[in-house]
Design a protein around this motif. Structure first.
Motif, short mmCIF file in Angstrom:
data_model
loop_
_atom_site.label_atom_id
_atom_site.label_comp_id
_atom_site.label_asym_id
_atom_site.label_seq_id
_atom_site.Cartn_x
_atom_site.Cartn_y
_atom_site.Cartn_z
N PRO A 31 30.27 107.40 -34.29
CA PRO A 31 29.37 108.13 -35.20
C PRO A 31 30.02 109.31 -35.92
CG PRO A 31 28.91 108.72 -32.92
CD PRO A 31 29.98 107.67 -32.88
N GLU A 32 31.32 109.50 -35.74
CA GLU A 32 32.03 110.59 -36.43
C GLU A 32 33.38 110.10 -36.88
OE1 GLU A 32 32.71 114.12 -34.11
OE2 GLU A 32 30.61 114.17 -33.47
N ARG A 33 33.92 110.75 -37.92
CA ARG A 33 35.31 110.48 -38.27
C ARG A 33 36.22 111.39 -37.44
NH1 ARG A 33 35.81 109.21 -44.56
NH2 ARG A 33 33.63 109.32 -45.16
N LEU A 34 37.47 111.00 -37.34
CA LEU A 34 38.49 111.84 -36.71
C LEU A 34 39.64 111.94 -37.70
CD1 LEU A 34 39.51 113.29 -34.12
CD2 LEU A 34 40.50 111.11 -33.42
N ASP A 35 40.02 113.17 -38.05
CA ASP A 35 41.05 113.39 -39.07
C ASP A 35 40.75 112.58 -40.34
OD1 ASP A 35 42.35 115.01 -37.25
OD2 ASP A 35 43.56 113.36 -36.46
N GLY A 36 39.49 112.54 -40.71
CA GLY A 36 39.08 111.86 -41.94
C GLY A 36 38.95 110.35 -41.81
N LYS A 37 39.27 109.81 -40.65
CA LYS A 37 39.27 108.34 -40.50
C LYS A 37 38.01 107.84 -39.78
CE LYS A 37 43.89 107.43 -41.36
NZ LYS A 37 44.80 108.25 -40.58
N PHE A 38 37.51 106.69 -40.22
CA PHE A 38 36.50 105.95 -39.47
C PHE A 38 37.18 105.34 -38.25
CE2 PHE A 38 34.90 105.99 -43.77
CZ PHE A 38 33.52 106.06 -43.65
N LEU A 39 36.44 105.27 -37.14
CA LEU A 39 37.00 104.75 -35.89
C LEU A 39 36.15 103.57 -35.44
CD1 LEU A 39 36.99 108.23 -34.08
CD2 LEU A 39 38.84 107.29 -35.50
N ARG A 40 36.80 102.53 -34.93
CA ARG A 40 36.00 101.42 -34.42
C ARG A 40 36.62 100.82 -33.17
NH1 ARG A 40 37.10 96.48 -38.80
NH2 ARG A 40 39.07 95.79 -37.90
N LEU A 41 35.77 100.20 -32.36
CA LEU A 41 36.20 99.34 -31.26
C LEU A 41 35.94 97.90 -31.70
CD1 LEU A 41 34.63 101.33 -28.30
CD2 LEU A 41 37.00 101.39 -29.10
N GLU A 42 36.73 96.99 -31.20
CA GLU A 42 36.58 95.60 -31.65
C GLU A 42 37.11 94.67 -30.57
OE1 GLU A 42 39.49 94.77 -34.93
OE2 GLU A 42 40.01 96.85 -34.50
N ARG A 43 36.84 93.38 -30.74
CA ARG A 43 37.26 92.41 -29.74
C ARG A 43 37.78 91.14 -30.43
NH1 ARG A 43 34.83 89.22 -26.08
NH2 ARG A 43 34.66 87.80 -27.83
N PRO A 44 39.08 91.17 -30.75
CA PRO A 44 39.69 89.94 -31.24
C PRO A 44 39.72 88.90 -30.12
CG PRO A 44 41.35 91.66 -30.98
CD PRO A 44 40.05 92.27 -30.59
N PHE A 45 39.80 87.62 -30.44
CA PHE A 45 39.93 86.66 -29.34
C PHE A 45 41.06 85.66 -29.55
CE2 PHE A 45 36.02 83.99 -30.73
CZ PHE A 45 35.49 84.93 -31.59
N PRO A 46 42.23 86.08 -29.05
CA PRO A 46 43.46 85.30 -29.23
C PRO A 46 43.52 84.10 -28.28
CG PRO A 46 43.90 87.26 -27.93
CD PRO A 46 42.46 87.29 -28.24
N ILE A 47 43.37 82.89 -28.81
CA ILE A 47 43.29 81.76 -27.87
C ILE A 47 44.66 81.23 -27.47
CG2 ILE A 47 40.96 81.00 -28.51
CD1 ILE A 47 42.43 78.65 -29.98
N TYR A 48 45.70 81.51 -28.24
CA TYR A 48 47.03 80.99 -27.85
C TYR A 48 47.83 82.00 -27.04
CZ TYR A 48 46.26 77.00 -30.86
OH TYR A 48 45.75 75.87 -31.42
N GLY A 49 47.73 83.26 -27.41
CA GLY A 49 48.67 84.23 -26.87
C GLY A 49 48.29 84.89 -25.57
#
Ligand code: BMA
Length: 323
Positions: free
Chosen positions: A146-164
């Motif tokens: 809900p806040e920027r840090l040093d002007g940047k938007f921040l996000r968490l995410e969940r890629p799903f790498p099926i091979y690696g």
């Protein structure tokens, strides 16, 4: 100090929103994002519609809205809000809401003809919505801070790498930031699925983080697969238990875990969590910190209904720091 699960109280009137209350076709109402916006609570929920109860076939998915004065009792809007379908895009679902600098951002998973993409959109009126970014596949469960840090938007995410990744579903929780919510970089691993002792498969961000003096408090889901155990569902071969974990991220370096509860915060146990389209699923999507220190935890239960639980913020911070 008490066990993790003793820190949480399920609302006695659960579920707080079900298909029966929706004034348009609805079968499953779950995995909602919730925020406080302009004096009201707003919920964006997933609606899988056009299926009969007990059958695992649906005509489509849309995202609906409901509003509330107390965060407990909800008034659904008469029409669905978002139903995104093009030749390439099949549906948007599992919304999360973050209010940042007066605007409401919406993260969602997007099923496409070429994989699952994590989408971020913004709205100012819960009518028009503008897509700001769509990740490369496969990626989902994005949440914005809900806040920027040093002007940047921040996000968490969940890629799903099926091979690696070595095991079929050991997917991890990641961080990235962006100057404009469109171009994302500075990608960092936050939490590997192997670091969650009570789960043997994927994890993913749940609700957008809440700021405390000790760090960003955030919920995640963690999946345990037991192929020898058939769980209740409207289809066969359901073996996944979804629990809720809690962790604290560093305020200045939000990809660094400062602490995490060594036990799940919530494990499916109530009847509405154990049985439904997919039993034994808890999927957190909203976390609101009230002025009195109460946290409202919003979560989808059994992929069928939306529920509420509460906890004291200082208890959850202490749990994370205790480990
Ligand atoms: C995940 C997502 C969620 C869902 C969960 C349990 O992969 O599809 O929408 O709640 O599975 O079925």
């Amino acid at each position: 100090m008490s066990n993790a699960s003793e820190c949480v109280v399920r609302y006695s009137g659960n579920p707080i929103l079900t298909a029966a209350e929706i004034p348009y076709p609805a079968t499953l109402i779950f995995n909602a994002g919730v925020a406080k916006y302009e004096g009201k609570y707003v919920m964006a929920f997933r609606n899988d519609y056009g299926g009969a109860e007990g059958e695992a076939h649906f005509e489509g998915t849309n995202i609906g809205l409901a509003f509330s004065d107390d965060g407990i009792h909800w008034e659904p809007r008469p029409q669905p809000w978002i139903e995104w379908q093009t030749e390439e895009i099949r549906r948007a679902y599992d919304p999360r809401l973050t209010v940042l600098e007066g605007r409401c951002y919406l993260c969602f998973a997007v099923d496409t003809g070429h994989g699952v993409r994590g989408g971020i959109a913004v709205t100012d009126d819960f009518d028009a919505w503008e897509v700001l970014s769509l990740s490369a596949p496969d990626n989902r469960n994005m949440v914005l801070f809900p806040e920027r840090l040093d002007g940047k938007f921040l996000r968490l995410e969940r890629p799903f790498p099926i091979y690696g990744r070595g095991a079929p579903e050991n997917f991890d929780l990641w961080f990235s930031d962006s100057p404009d919510c469109r171009y994302w970089g500075n990608t960092q691993l936050v939490l590997g699925s192997e670091e969650v002792p009570w789960a043997n498969a994927k994890i993913g961000p749940g609700a957008p983080p809440v700021k405390t003096e000790a760090g960003w408090l955030t919920l995640f889901h963690a999946v345990n697969i037991d192929r020898d155990k058939e769980l209740p569902a409207w289809h066969r071969n359901w073996h996944k238990t979804y629990t809720i974990g809690v962790m604290l991220l560093d305020l200045e370096r939000p990809w660094v875990v400062k602490g995490m509860s060594g036990e799940p915060l919530m494990t499916p146990e109530a009847p509405y969590e154990l049985e439904g389209f997919r039993g034994h699923v808890l999927f957190p999507g909203g976390l609101i910190l009230e002025d009195c220190g109460e946290l409202k935890i919003y979560y989808g239960a059994a992929d069928t209904v939306e529920c509420l639980a509460t906890a004291d913020v200082s208890d959850l911070v202490a749990l994370c720091l205790r480990g």
